[in-house]
Scaffold this active site. Structure first.
Site, PDB file in Angstrom:
ATOM      1  N   TRP A  92      95.782  46.088  56.157  1.00 53.25           N
ATOM      2  CA  TRP A  92      94.908  46.683  55.274  1.00 53.25           C
ATOM      3  C   TRP A  92      93.607  46.167  54.620  1.00 53.25           C
ATOM      4  O   TRP A  92      92.813  47.118  54.893  1.00 53.25           O
ATOM      5  CB  TRP A  92      96.110  47.171  54.137  1.00 53.25           C
ATOM      6  CG  TRP A  92      95.402  48.297  53.129  1.00 53.25           C
ATOM      7  CD1 TRP A  92      95.962  49.391  52.783  1.00 53.25           C
ATOM      8  CD2 TRP A  92      94.220  48.049  52.016  1.00 53.25           C
ATOM      9  NE1 TRP A  92      95.134  50.203  52.086  1.00 53.25           N
ATOM     10  CE2 TRP A  92      94.239  49.456  51.461  1.00 53.25           C
ATOM     11  CE3 TRP A  92      93.414  47.123  51.754  1.00 53.25           C
ATOM     12  CZ2 TRP A  92      93.273  49.980  50.594  1.00 53.25           C
ATOM     13  CZ3 TRP A  92      92.282  47.446  50.795  1.00 53.25           C
ATOM     14  CH2 TRP A  92      92.370  48.744  50.064  1.00 53.25           C
TER      15      TRP A  92
ATOM     16  N   ASP B 264      99.798  40.487  60.203  1.00 50.30           N
ATOM     17  CA  ASP B 264     100.091  41.874  60.614  1.00 50.30           C
ATOM     18  C   ASP B 264      99.405  42.289  61.573  1.00 50.30           C
ATOM     19  O   ASP B 264      98.157  42.506  61.787  1.00 50.30           O
ATOM     20  CB  ASP B 264      99.539  42.831  59.222  1.00 50.30           C
ATOM     21  CG  ASP B 264      99.927  44.141  59.152  1.00 50.30           C
ATOM     22  OD1 ASP B 264     100.656  44.459  60.159  1.00 50.30           O
ATOM     23  OD2 ASP B 264      99.428  44.961  58.383  1.00 50.30           O
TER      24      ASP B 264
ATOM     25  N   SER C 123     103.877  45.063  46.299  1.00 49.00           N
ATOM     26  CA  SER C 123     102.775  45.955  46.357  1.00 49.00           C
ATOM     27  C   SER C 123     101.932  46.288  45.253  1.00 49.00           C
ATOM     28  O   SER C 123     102.442  46.932  44.328  1.00 49.00           O
ATOM     29  CB  SER C 123     103.080  47.091  47.201  1.00 49.00           C
ATOM     30  OG  SER C 123     101.771  47.906  47.551  1.00 49.00           O
TER      31      SER C 123
ATOM     32  N   HIS D 242     102.262  52.985  52.127  1.00 43.64           N
ATOM     33  CA  HIS D 242     102.175  53.706  51.071  1.00 43.64           C
ATOM     34  C   HIS D 242     101.511  55.047  50.997  1.00 43.64           C
ATOM     35  O   HIS D 242     101.199  55.608  49.807  1.00 43.64           O
ATOM     36  CB  HIS D 242     101.956  52.813  49.777  1.00 43.64           C
ATOM     37  CG  HIS D 242     102.846  51.631  49.646  1.00 43.64           C
ATOM     38  ND1 HIS D 242     104.049  51.767  49.127  1.00 43.64           N
ATOM     39  CD2 HIS D 242     102.964  50.261  50.025  1.00 43.64           C
ATOM     40  CE1 HIS D 242     104.462  50.573  48.969  1.00 43.64           C
ATOM     41  NE2 HIS D 242     103.910  49.619  49.757  1.00 43.64           N
TER      42      HIS D 242
ATOM     43  N   CYS E 294      99.041  53.553  56.497  1.00 40.35           N
ATOM     44  CA  CYS E 294      99.395  52.729  55.421  1.00 40.35           C
ATOM     45  C   CYS E 294     100.874  53.124  54.957  1.00 40.35           C
ATOM     46  O   CYS E 294     101.240  54.247  54.759  1.00 40.35           O
ATOM     47  CB  CYS E 294      98.365  52.826  54.338  1.00 40.35           C
ATOM     48  SG  CYS E 294      98.942  51.844  52.935  1.00 40.35           S
TER      49      CYS E 294
END
Length: 531
Positions: A103, A184, A382, A224, A222
């Protein structure tokens, strides 16, 4: 680290062998430079940190109270300052890692400018950031040792043998700032070959642990956000294999693969799984699809159907040509994803949840551990969660369950500052404080990380400074809010020339040119104002 004195002896012997042309070479200076450059390649770092992670995983299996932690960082300097701070305050980097967030690479490191977390950034930015982080961590080693060498020289000049022995002990037992990075790789940036090629670059840069998720590469979102699309298990297994082959090719036989499932929030799949017989993995994946039973006569043009138990089932297909899963199947799909990943080469799990709730996580881990007893999680603490609201609601529900009077609280408005000093708020804050400890004891969380903390801290500190400096406080905003605190709290950056390597460079100049060296750290250097 190779013994400091052993290196001096080895260089002294080499100097004698090479004769008069090496007269200017000082063996102790070489030993110092070697000590300051402990890691010469990214693969050395990957092996060193993989060994650390494997040891930490074994220790967690024996005692769940010894979990590990990290903060996400987006620049080498940020990672460096984090490790310097850890060593200053906690005296050791043990069980403390770095997290490299896709991200933040997308939002802060892409040549396109800020991007959403959808794998649109240059994939080369990921290994480049790993290399940058380790460059800054190695420089932190060099700086810290350089300060010790200066202290050693001063103690020798003063004839203080006790100080000499103490400082020499610190040099000989120096703890490096180099720690594991969990990196990641998103959904692998393409097909398994693309995943393998990128994984190699990441490992060569120093990554010992690669996190990969079971979303479709070209539809990646993402964790979320909405609109997530998962892939059948066989597709994901191929990418796990690709990462393992990359580790093995490069000789990092104990490299760590973190398999992330987004199934809890992913209601879509791009394609149906291949199945050969009832109950196989493909059939189980397809069994979660939202379907309607139809007859032969009801088949429409272009319909796709599944035959199961003698029935024709038509999966519900969206205008995007994606198929949807039945609502409420997320946790069951997560459990199957995790078990399948561990049985096919993954070492650690990541379940992306929609809220930080220990019992929700534990419920899934219990089901996974019924099949894989030593299953362990990497968990995202998060910033996408509203921690205050979530835990105040959990505290509210707990009080209700205990029969307490909650009439003074409005569950829908628990973020209100009016509740900050209440019993409920204190209970919630205590649950937040112990979340990592509780999650590791109850829910199998080996590693706690925060993906984007330094994104938020950079914005907050900049807002504080801008508000004051451009307002009535003027220069006092910087002096009071930044520099004075740096001086009094021992923040290394107050001597920013030293932090950037000026003193190291001066010492090198002296190694190379002796008394003729033109150094920057003389009496007129304003950094001397800071002691």
């Amino acid at each position: 680290m190779t013994s400091y004195h052993d290196d001096i002896d080895a260089i002294r012997a080499l100097k004698e062998h090479n004769g008069a042309s090496w007269d200017a070479i000082n063996p102790e200076s070489v030993a110092r430079m070697r000590a300051q450059n402990r890691f010469r390649t990214g693969l050395e770092i990957a092996q060193y940190t993989a060994d650390i992670m494997r040891r930490d995983m074994a220790e967690y299996d024996a005692d769940s109270s010894v979990y590990t932690q990290s903060l996400g960082v987006w620049h080498g300097f940020i990672g460096q300052q984090k490790l310097i701070s850890i060593k200053k305050h906690l005296k050791s980097t043990n069980k403390r890692y770095l997290y490299l967030s896709g991200w933040m690479v997308a939002a802060l490191r892409s040549e396109f400018g800020p991007l959403p977390d959808q794998s649109m950034h240059e994939k080369t930015a990921v290994p480049a950031l790993i290399e940058e982080l380790y460059t800054f961590l190695r420089q932190a080693d060099a700086r810290e040792l350089d300060l010790l060498f200066t202290q050693l020289d001063d103690a020798r000049a003063a004839g203080d043998e006790t100080a000499v022995d103490f400082i020499q002990s610190q040099i000989d037992n120096h703890e490096t700032h180099v720690v594991p990075i969990i990196a990641d790789i998103d959904a692998g940036f393409g097909n398994p070959e693309a995943t393998y090629l990128l994984a190699k670059k990441m490992i060569e840069a120093g990554a010992c642990a690669i996190q990969i998720e079971n979303q479709v590469s070209d539809e990646k979102q993402c964790g979320h956000q909405d609109g997530k699309v998962t892939v059948p298990h066989e597709d994901f297994i191929a990418k796990i294999n690709a990462v393992r082959y990359a580790f093995l090719e490069l000789g990092i036989d104990n490299g760590v693969i973190v398999a992330r499932t987004d199934s809890l929030g992913a209601g879509l799949t791009q394609k149906l799984a291949v199945t050969h017989e009832p109950g196989d993995l493909g059939d189980r994946y397809n069994a979660f699809l939202d379907v309607e039973e139809i007859s032969q006569d009801e088949l429409g043009n272009g319909d796709v159907v599944i035959k199961r138990d003698g029935r024709l089932l038509r999966p519900k297909r969206l205008a995007s040509n994606l198929y949807q899963f039945r609502p409420g199947t997320g946790e069951e799909r997560c459990v199957l994803d995790c078990i399948t990943s561990l049985r096919n080469g993954a070492d650690l799990l990541w379940i992306e949840t929609e809220k930080p709730h220990v019992e929700q996580i534990a419920g899934m881990v219990d089901a996974i551990r019924a099949e894989i007893p030593n299953a362990k999680l990497v968990y995202n603490n998060s910033p996408s969660f509203n921690w205050t609201l979530n835990f105040r609601q959990q505290a509210y529900d707990l009080l209700v369950e205990q029969g307490a009077d909650v009439s003074a609280y409005d569950r829908a408005d628990l973020m209100s500052v009016a509740y900050d000093g209440t019993e409920l708020a204190q209970l919630a804050d205590e649950k937040i404080r112990t979340f990592q400890r509780d999650g590791s004891a109850r829910a199998g969380i080996f590693h706690h990380l925060i993906t984007l903390p330094t994104y938020h801290t950079a914005a907050l500190s900049t807002d504080d400074l801008a508000k004051g400096y451009f307002g009535d406080e003027g220069m006092l905003a910087y002096v009071k809010g930044v520099q004075r605190r740096e001086i009094r709290e021992g923040i290394a950056t107050v001597k920013h020339q030293n932090m950037a390597g000026s003193d190291i460079g001066d010492n090198h100049k002296e190694y190379f040119a002796g008394d003729a060296a033109l150094k920057a750290g003389g009496q007129h250097n304003t950094m001397n104002q800071f002691g």
